[in-house]
Design a protein around this motif. Structure first.
Motif, PDB file in Angstrom:
ATOM      1  N   GLU A 203       0.836  -1.202   0.000  1.00 44.23           N
ATOM      2  CA  GLU A 203       0.000   0.000   0.000  1.00 44.23           C
ATOM      3  C   GLU A 203       0.868   1.247   0.000  1.00 44.23           C
ATOM      4  O   GLU A 203       0.537   2.254  -0.649  1.00 44.23           O
ATOM      5  CB  GLU A 203      -0.929  -0.015   1.211  1.00 44.23           C
ATOM      6  N   THR A 204       2.005   1.185   0.694  1.00 41.32           N
ATOM      7  CA  THR A 204       2.943   2.311   0.700  1.00 41.32           C
ATOM      8  C   THR A 204       3.465   2.580  -0.697  1.00 41.32           C
ATOM      9  O   THR A 204       3.546   3.738  -1.141  1.00 41.32           O
ATOM     10  CB  THR A 204       4.111   2.032   1.665  1.00 41.32           C
ATOM     11  N   HIS A 205       3.829   1.507  -1.427  1.00 43.08           N
ATOM     12  CA  HIS A 205       4.319   1.674  -2.800  1.00 43.08           C
ATOM     13  C   HIS A 205       3.251   2.305  -3.686  1.00 43.08           C
ATOM     14  O   HIS A 205       3.551   3.166  -4.525  1.00 43.08           O
ATOM     15  CB  HIS A 205       4.737   0.320  -3.374  1.00 43.08           C
ATOM     16  N   VAL A 206       2.005   1.872  -3.522  1.00 33.77           N
ATOM     17  CA  VAL A 206       0.914   2.435  -4.323  1.00 33.77           C
ATOM     18  C   VAL A 206       0.726   3.908  -3.999  1.00 33.77           C
ATOM     19  O   VAL A 206       0.595   4.743  -4.905  1.00 33.77           O
ATOM     20  CB  VAL A 206      -0.392   1.640  -4.092  1.00 33.77           C
ATOM     21  N   ASN A 207       0.719   4.252  -2.724  1.00 31.82           N
ATOM     22  CA  ASN A 207       0.561   5.654  -2.324  1.00 31.82           C
ATOM     23  C   ASN A 207       1.697   6.517  -2.877  1.00 31.82           C
ATOM     24  O   ASN A 207       1.470   7.658  -3.307  1.00 31.82           O
ATOM     25  CB  ASN A 207       0.513   5.772  -0.798  1.00 31.82           C
ATOM     26  N   GLU A 208       2.906   5.980  -2.882  1.00 34.61           N
ATOM     27  CA  GLU A 208       4.052   6.720  -3.424  1.00 34.61           C
ATOM     28  C   GLU A 208       3.876   6.961  -4.922  1.00 34.61           C
ATOM     29  O   GLU A 208       4.195   8.048  -5.423  1.00 34.61           O
ATOM     30  CB  GLU A 208       5.343   5.947  -3.167  1.00 34.61           C
ATOM     31  N   LEU A 209       3.366   5.951  -5.631  1.00 36.11           N
ATOM     32  CA  LEU A 209       3.168   6.104  -7.073  1.00 36.11           C
ATOM     33  C   LEU A 209       2.062   7.114  -7.365  1.00 36.11           C
ATOM     34  O   LEU A 209       2.205   7.965  -8.255  1.00 36.11           O
ATOM     35  CB  LEU A 209       2.834   4.751  -7.696  1.00 36.11           C
ATOM     36  N   VAL A 210       0.968   7.038  -6.627  1.00 34.85           N
ATOM     37  CA  VAL A 210      -0.123   8.002  -6.816  1.00 34.85           C
ATOM     38  C   VAL A 210       0.389   9.412  -6.555  1.00 34.85           C
ATOM     39  O   VAL A 210       0.091  10.357  -7.304  1.00 34.85           O
ATOM     40  CB  VAL A 210      -1.319   7.654  -5.909  1.00 34.85           C
TER      41      VAL A 210
END
Length: 288
Positions: free
Chosen positions: A3-10
């Motif tokens: 989820e952290t990786h997704v938030n960083e990409l967003v």
């Protein structure tokens, strides 16, 4: 963690607006030597979308990669409002680093309307739940690779991939230039269609030009190969979500002159053709 990786990409796709038509984006070091091409595509689309009325949706993107991007420097996106017609809008986007363009792009938008419809049939492949996640490179072999590649290959990213026909990139066997890969964002995001399109632009650069290497028993990890994306085309056809499984179906009709051409079709789980891609890339074999 995912989820952290997704938030960083967003967050990476949330550009800072400097002027009406000028935006700044940061870069994310994912272990590649230069800025990942999909990042520049996604950010260029995100910049252009901010200059168009929300009622108009991106339907095509065409871009040329001019220079490798510097991971340690921000990227400025200059958008030219080429045309706003009754149904279509056109934008030109230049991505700039250190005073030089690294990408030139053109993006077209359309007010949604109804018309004739047909599409290709989705290939018959196993469902993603019936396939294994992509295998990590064994630690012993990973330790022999450059540190940046170790980070790229040894960590989870914001997307999950499941190959219908797995391939060992360190010891690639020769096979026909066709592959099918399921992918999705690893955690849910909101319902913004423009964000989903920018994220698909980002993901559309994965595995595409690699399809052109399949008949030759080489990969991007082969020690004497130089590979780089030269251009990229992306067409959006129908609504989709990148946080649900999508099937990326690739083929490569030709390779010649140290260049390879690859094409892709992206399908939703229920068989709708949601996007198409094409890319030509440099595939240069050097002497030992």
């Amino acid at each position: 963690m995912r989820e952290t990786h997704v938030n960083e990409l967003v967050e990476l796709l949330q550009l800072e607006r400097l002027e009406d038509n000028l935006f700044r984006g940061q870069s994310r070091d994912i272990g590649t030597r230069f800025v990942f091409g999909g990042q520049v595509l996604g950010q260029a689309l995100a910049a252009a979308q901010q200059t168009v009325d929300e009622s108009r949706e991106a339907h095509s993107l065409h871009a040329y990669f001019l220079r490798a991007g510097d991971i340690d420097a921000p990227i400025v996106y200059s958008v030219e409002r080429a045309r706003d017609g009754g149904s279509f809008s056109a934008r030109r986007v230049v991505a700039i680093q250190h005073g030089q363009p690294i990408l030139n792009g053109a993006i077209s938008f359309q007010v949604p309307e109804k018309g004739v419809e047909h599409q290709s049939t989705m290939p018959e492949v196993p469902a993603p739940e019936d396939l294994e996640p992509m295998h990590r490179v064994p630690q012993k072999e990973l330790a022999r690779l450059p540190v940046k590649l170790q980070r790229w290959l040894g960590s989870d990213g914001p997307f999950e991939f499941r190959q219908v026909w797995p391939r060992d990139e360190l010891h690639p066997a020769k096979r026909p230039p066709i592959q099918h890969i399921w992918f999705r964002l690893t955690s849910p995001i909101g319902d913004s269609p423009s964000l989903h399109r920018a994220l698909l632009a980002y993901a559309s650069d994965f595995h595409l030009i690699g399809t052109a290497t399949l008949p030759h028993g080489v990969s991007y990890l082969t020690h004497n190969i130089q590979m780089a994306s030269l251009d990229h085309a992306l067409w959006f056809h129908r609504p989709f979500r990148v946080d649900d499984w999508l099937l990326y179906s690739f083929d490569s009709p030709t390779a010649q002159g140290a260049r390879g051409l690859a094409r892709g079709q992206i399908f939703s789980r229920d068989g709708r053709l949601v996007a198409s891609t094409a890319q030509e890339g440099l595939i240069r074999l050097r002497g030992d």
